[in-house]
Design a protein around this motif. Structure first.
Motif, PDB file in Angstrom:
ATOM      1  N   ASN A 133      -8.194   4.288   1.425  1.00 47.65           N
ATOM      2  CA  ASN A 133      -8.075   6.058   1.960  1.00 47.65           C
ATOM      3  C   ASN A 133      -9.101   7.314   2.570  1.00 47.65           C
ATOM      4  O   ASN A 133     -10.375   5.990   2.915  1.00 47.65           O
ATOM      5  CB  ASN A 133      -8.429   5.881   0.226  1.00 47.65           C
ATOM      6  N   ASP A 168      -4.284   1.039  10.689  1.00 46.34           N
ATOM      7  CA  ASP A 168      -3.560   0.600   8.936  1.00 46.34           C
ATOM      8  C   ASP A 168      -3.314  -0.553   8.820  1.00 46.34           C
ATOM      9  O   ASP A 168      -2.598  -1.822   7.959  1.00 46.34           O
ATOM     10  CB  ASP A 168      -1.847   0.571   8.797  1.00 46.34           C
ATOM     11  N   TRP A 218       7.387   4.709   4.569  1.00 53.07           N
ATOM     12  CA  TRP A 218       6.942   5.274   5.551  1.00 53.07           C
ATOM     13  C   TRP A 218       7.489   5.195   6.710  1.00 53.07           C
ATOM     14  O   TRP A 218       7.757   4.240   7.554  1.00 53.07           O
ATOM     15  CB  TRP A 218       5.904   4.092   6.015  1.00 53.07           C
ATOM     16  N   SER A 260       7.200  -0.007   5.426  1.00 50.52           N
ATOM     17  CA  SER A 260       6.188   0.028   4.311  1.00 50.52           C
ATOM     18  C   SER A 260       4.829  -0.221   5.291  1.00 50.52           C
ATOM     19  O   SER A 260       4.593  -0.809   6.326  1.00 50.52           O
ATOM     20  CB  SER A 260       6.635  -1.240   3.076  1.00 50.52           C
ATOM     21  N   PHE A 295      -4.894   9.210   3.526  1.00 50.42           N
ATOM     22  CA  PHE A 295      -4.253   8.438   2.893  1.00 50.42           C
ATOM     23  C   PHE A 295      -4.784   8.845   1.463  1.00 50.42           C
ATOM     24  O   PHE A 295      -6.047   8.571   1.011  1.00 50.42           O
ATOM     25  CB  PHE A 295      -4.165   6.977   3.065  1.00 50.42           C
ATOM     26  N   TYR A 314      -3.839   1.687  -3.712  1.00 45.93           N
ATOM     27  CA  TYR A 314      -4.231   0.233  -3.525  1.00 45.93           C
ATOM     28  C   TYR A 314      -5.002  -0.754  -4.588  1.00 45.93           C
ATOM     29  O   TYR A 314      -4.539  -1.671  -5.000  1.00 45.93           O
ATOM     30  CB  TYR A 314      -4.069  -0.389  -2.143  1.00 45.93           C
ATOM     31  N   GLU A 360       0.936  -1.237  -0.153  1.00 49.51           N
ATOM     32  CA  GLU A 360      -0.098  -0.022   0.426  1.00 49.51           C
ATOM     33  C   GLU A 360       1.244   1.173  -0.239  1.00 49.51           C
ATOM     34  O   GLU A 360       0.571   1.945  -0.467  1.00 49.51           O
ATOM     35  CB  GLU A 360      -0.856   0.207   1.031  1.00 49.51           C
ATOM     36  N   LEU A 361       1.679   0.894   0.610  1.00 49.33           N
ATOM     37  CA  LEU A 361       2.607   2.857   1.169  1.00 49.33           C
ATOM     38  C   LEU A 361       4.027   1.976   0.963  1.00 49.33           C
ATOM     39  O   LEU A 361       4.342   1.080   2.049  1.00 49.33           O
ATOM     40  CB  LEU A 361       2.383   3.174   2.554  1.00 49.33           C
ATOM     41  N   GLU A 362       4.750   2.487   0.086  1.00 52.06           N
ATOM     42  CA  GLU A 362       6.351   1.662  -0.676  1.00 52.06           C
ATOM     43  C   GLU A 362       7.308   2.314   1.140  1.00 52.06           C
ATOM     44  O   GLU A 362       8.192   1.729   1.714  1.00 52.06           O
ATOM     45  CB  GLU A 362       7.316   2.079  -1.917  1.00 52.06           C
ATOM     46  N   THR A 399      -4.046   6.335  -1.541  1.00 52.60           N
ATOM     47  CA  THR A 399      -3.158   5.642  -2.517  1.00 52.60           C
ATOM     48  C   THR A 399      -3.973   4.556  -3.917  1.00 52.60           C
ATOM     49  O   THR A 399      -4.734   4.359  -3.364  1.00 52.60           O
ATOM     50  CB  THR A 399      -2.444   4.326  -1.553  1.00 52.60           C
TER      51      THR A 399
END
Ligand code: ZN
Length: 301
Positions: free
Chosen positions: A79, A121, A20, A58, A92, A96, A16-18, A94
């Motif tokens: 999101n 998360d 963080w 991440s 967020f 995803y 989802e998020l590379e 993203t």
């Protein structure tokens, strides 16, 4: 690791998020500068940013593709979720769901969703915003909630906002958990619980408490091998050098440390792939005994 094959079963890592990043003391209040320096040398720039000394993590989820079902382990942050206190989780945007789509997985294809725990998360994409309302993202899926974990979050929600962090956890219940309950898509389970069992694979959730009271790990046995989705039992590979190092969000730091140690003792030096929720770089790997403790050997490819 992007993809792992276990006999007839494929596991995809879906990020989802590379990147963080956190200040070390924000993530691990007891960490020393020496520990950060040592970890930086041992782990490299993917995990400790040499420019500013920040810890790099991440947010990732995993899709288990069985021959006859699709299972999602953790759903990331989601999101559009307001988290005014837990700013690292706030609003967020993203792609995803596009990344799931790139694997050929549409929301309707997901049969089972398992959350290792109900922090923002890990259950965020349980829901998405539609016409101003939170609706289940995976409308056909059965969402497995460990009873102890759901009870804990529901109690925080019921108690009202005792402090600012509790208020954001109550928001998580409201926008990411309650809509799934209301839609009749939740299965509240006592643990251990067998999620799936046939000739191809067996999936089991087991207690791994400490970070939260009802935290679970997910074991997948297939093709004669085992993979374990460890959620937030270990947040960052630097903790292998100090299993007692508590994460800021650990509900019971002593119990969390005991669970980390038990995980290492159970799986070190065995053919068991460990798939954590927040390790950056290759993301997954194997636990190996090293002088005085453990280290992580990454699974490339
Ligand atoms: Zn987490």
């Amino acid at each position: 690791m992007r993809t792992l094959e276990l006999g007839p079963v494929t596991v995809h890592r879906v990020i989802e998020l590379e990147r963080w990043p956190f200040a070390p003391a924000e993530m691990f209040p007891g960490i020393t500068e020496e520990q950060v320096r040592t970890a930086g040398r041992a782990l490299g720039a993917e995990h400790i940013d040499p420019r500013d000394g920040q810890i790099v993590m991440s947010i990732q989820t995993y899709v288990i593709r069985l021959p006859h079902a699709t299972v999602l382990v953790d759903t990331g942050n989601g999101n559009d979720k307001p988290r005014p206190t837990l700013r690292a989780h706030h609003m967020f945007r993203t792609g995803y769901l596009d990344r799931l789509g790139d694997l050929g997985i549409a929301p309707d294809d997901v049969d089972v969703v398992i959350s290792t725990h109900l922090h923002p998360d890990h259950c965020g994409w349980n829901t998405r915003l539609s016409g101003g309302a939170w609706v289940p993202t995976f409308p056909r899926a059965r969402h497995l909630f460990p009873r102890a974990e759901l009870d804990h979050l529901a109690a925080i929600h019921r108690a009202g906002p005792g402090d600012a962090v509790a208020a954001d956890l109550a928001r998580t219940f409201e926008d990411s958990v309650r809509p799934v309950l209301d839609a009749g898509r939740a299965a509240v389970v006592d643990t251990p619980h067998t999620v799936w069992s046939d000739d191809d694979a067996r999936i089991t959730v087991r207690d791994a408490p400490g970070h939260t009271p009802g935290h679970v790990v997910v074991e997948l046995d297939a093709g004669g091998r085992r993979a374990v989705f460890t959620g937030d039992v270990i947040h960052h590979p630097l903790q292998f050098a100090d299993l007692d190092l508590a994460q800021a969000g650990d509900h019971d730091p002593g119990l969390a440390a005991r669970t980390r140690r038990e995980l290492c003792e159970a799986y070190a030096d065995r053919d068991v792939v460990i798939l954590p929720a927040h390790f950056a770089g290759p993301g997954a790997g194997m636990i190996v005994r090293a002088s005085g403790g453990y280290r992580f050997d990454w699974l490339e490819g």
